[in-house]
Design an enzyme around this catalytic site. Structure first.
Site, mmCIF file in Angstrom:
data_model
loop_
_atom_site.group_PDB
_atom_site.id
_atom_site.type_symbol
_atom_site.label_atom_id
_atom_site.label_comp_id
_atom_site.label_asym_id
_atom_site.label_seq_id
_atom_site.Cartn_x
_atom_site.Cartn_y
_atom_site.Cartn_z
ATOM 1 N N LYS A 153 0.827 -1.218 0.000
ATOM 2 C CA LYS A 153 0.000 0.000 0.000
ATOM 3 C C LYS A 153 0.864 1.272 0.000
ATOM 4 C CE LYS A 153 -2.301 -1.895 3.466
ATOM 5 N NZ LYS A 153 -1.930 -3.304 3.280
ATOM 6 N N ILE A 154 1.848 1.314 0.894
ATOM 7 C CA ILE A 154 2.678 2.533 0.983
ATOM 8 C C ILE A 154 3.638 2.609 -0.200
ATOM 9 C CG2 ILE A 154 4.465 3.694 2.341
ATOM 10 C CD1 ILE A 154 3.050 2.450 4.864
ATOM 11 N N ASP A 173 9.752 -7.228 -4.719
ATOM 12 C CA ASP A 173 8.716 -7.643 -3.766
ATOM 13 C C ASP A 173 8.531 -9.145 -3.911
ATOM 14 O OD1 ASP A 173 6.134 -8.058 -2.405
ATOM 15 O OD2 ASP A 173 5.943 -5.880 -2.475
ATOM 16 N N CYS A 205 8.961 -2.371 3.012
ATOM 17 C CA CYS A 205 8.462 -3.723 3.333
ATOM 18 C C CYS A 205 8.335 -3.855 4.857
ATOM 19 C CB CYS A 205 9.395 -4.782 2.751
ATOM 20 S SG CYS A 205 11.058 -4.693 3.408
ATOM 21 N N PRO A 206 7.632 -4.880 5.337
ATOM 22 C CA PRO A 206 7.518 -5.036 6.806
ATOM 23 C C PRO A 206 8.802 -5.607 7.409
ATOM 24 C CG PRO A 206 6.287 -6.757 5.670
ATOM 25 C CD PRO A 206 6.876 -5.894 4.600
ATOM 26 N N THR A 232 11.429 4.454 5.572
ATOM 27 C CA THR A 232 10.296 4.908 6.388
ATOM 28 C C THR A 232 9.491 3.693 6.861
ATOM 29 O OG1 THR A 232 9.011 5.235 4.368
ATOM 30 C CG2 THR A 232 10.052 7.188 5.308
ATOM 31 N N ARG A 234 10.726 0.179 8.854
ATOM 32 C CA ARG A 234 11.104 -0.192 10.217
ATOM 33 C C ARG A 234 12.628 -0.194 10.328
ATOM 34 N NH1 ARG A 234 6.679 0.871 11.435
ATOM 35 N NH2 ARG A 234 5.096 -0.344 12.524
ATOM 36 N N ASP A 258 13.125 7.646 8.827
ATOM 37 C CA ASP A 258 12.090 8.001 9.815
ATOM 38 C C ASP A 258 12.048 6.976 10.935
ATOM 39 O OD1 ASP A 258 9.864 9.578 10.782
ATOM 40 O OD2 ASP A 258 8.570 7.916 10.144
ATOM 41 N N GLU A 263 15.065 2.536 18.211
ATOM 42 C CA GLU A 263 14.292 3.773 18.439
ATOM 43 C C GLU A 263 13.414 3.735 19.686
ATOM 44 O OE1 GLU A 263 11.919 3.752 14.733
ATOM 45 O OE2 GLU A 263 10.127 3.394 15.962
ATOM 46 N N HIS A 295 10.016 8.703 13.731
ATOM 47 C CA HIS A 295 8.884 7.824 13.406
ATOM 48 C C HIS A 295 7.577 8.635 13.330
ATOM 49 C CE1 HIS A 295 7.503 3.382 13.624
ATOM 50 N NE2 HIS A 295 6.648 4.099 12.905
#
Ligand code: NAD
Length: 341
Positions: A153-154, A173, A205-206, A232, A234, A258, A263, A295
């Site tokens: 999505k992002i 991907d 990606c996650p 942006t 993780r 980010d 963090e 973040h």
């Protein structure tokens, strides 16, 4: 439902209150969930968690022993929750699978433009009444190759924006997005080729066991010299020590971040007048070619409304039907892939 909302901040409290109305009893605490604070949930049916909370196996056990039956996440990512443990104790966990992907995609573009057009330096010179332009030469994005790792999505919202800039687009991907190919002409390839060809690389990606430290010394060494690197997604997807080396070696010209792998003990807190002890973070922050933020890519009104609306509707569904469509259910393949490595 009675819900303890951990890690509440000034920016999200009113959105949650508004979305909940009088349907649920929300109890707010600024403290994060961890082994020391899990007992606070006693007497509640559910907890609502943010990315700064940490529900490891022992924490989930404490929640269970305090009769918590539901964990409502105020985030897309769920790498901070031991889902398997929760599942084994019949605690249901749901995330917010989608909330304005544009917030994060647009923020990624903001980091990119700020870096390549030297906005920080410009502002500093302006403030010193220095209007000389000699140190401020940037470069066009038009015609450059942008590599996107994770075109969900992002990532796909980011791809569409960069398509509008006239960039060449390559993606990597585990699942190709056929509609995105149709819409933008993005070409899929493997990570190695993406690194070799991209002028800008964006991580979208996650974080999971297969993407942990996906960007390390060996992957950085495959990148074009002078690449712009954006994360942006993780922090844990990137090995920070190796990133610093790649910056020192000139492989990475600019980094826009980010998120940062350690963090949790820094971001979302106020350290005004205090020292940040984390050496790695201080090193990153000290560099003029690194733009690092706390973040906050999600921090738009639209995104906060979306997070609050879905968090509350997840609680509604559990209360009314005992189940909810955003529940995270881990199948055996996923368990093998993510927990047995
Ligand atoms: P998504 O699930 O829609 O997309 C993720 C994409 O990554 C999918 O297409 C998936 O197939 C792909 N992917 C998974 N493993 C991969 C791998 N090994 N290599 C390449 N691609 C892989 O998720 P999304 O909504 O686009 O969010 C992406 C990530 O952004 C989230 O997981 C979260 O960590 C992060 N995020 C950050 C912020 C922020 O404020 N900085 C806010 C929201 C989300």
């Amino acid at each position: 439902m009675k819900v303890l909302v951990y890690s509440i901040h000034g920016f999200d409290k009113t959105f949650l209150e508004h979305a909940a109305g009088d349907k649920h009893e929300l109890i707010f605490t600024e403290v994060s969930l961890n082994a020391e604070t899990a007992y606070l949930a006693k007497g509640c049916d559910a907890v609502a968690l943010f990315t700064s909370d940490h529900a490891s196996s022992d924490v989930v056990e404490t929640l269970h022993s305090n009769n918590i039956r539901f964990i409502a996440l105020r985030s897309v990512g769920y790498e901070h929750i031991d889902i398997l443990k929760a599942q084994s104790l019949r605690i249901k966990v749901a995330n917010v699978p989608s909330y304005s992907p544009y917030a994060i995609a647009e923020y990624t573009v903001a980091l990119l433009l700020s870096l390549v057009r030297k906005m920080n330096e410009t502002q500093q010179l302006m403030n010193n009444n220095n209007f000389l332009l000699d140190t401020l030469v940037g470069f066009d994005l038009h015609g450059k190759t942008i590599g996107i790792v994770g075109t969900g999505k992002i990532g796909s919202a980011f791809v569409k924006i960069m398509n509008g800039f006239g960039c060449k687009l390559i993606g990597c991907d585990i699942n190709e997005n056929l509609q995105l190919i149709k819409d933008t002409g993005i070409r899929y390839t493997n990570l190695k080729e993406l690194c070799q060809q991209s002028d800008v690389i964006s991580v979208n990606c996650p974080l999971n066991s297969s993407t942990k430290y996906m960007f390390n010394k060996s992957v950085f060494s495959q990148m074009k010299r002078g690449v712009v690197f954006l994360n942006t997604a993780r922090g844990g997807i990137v090995n920070t020590v190796d990133l610093l080396d790649a910056l020192d070696d000139g492989i990475i010209k600019y980094a826009g971040l980010d998120v940062y792998e350690n963090e949790k003990s820094i971001f979302f807190h106020d350290f005004t007048g205090k020292q940040i002890e984390d050496e790695l973070f201080r090193n990153l922050r000290s560099r003029s070619n690194v733009l690092i933020t706390g973040h906050q890519a999600f921090l738009t009104t639209e995104a906060l409304e979306g997070i609050a609306r879905t968090t509350i509707s997840n609680l509604d569904e559990w209360e009314n039907y005992g189940t909810c469509k955003n529940e995270i259910k881990i199948n055996f393949t996923f368990i093998k892939q993510n927990y047995e490595k």
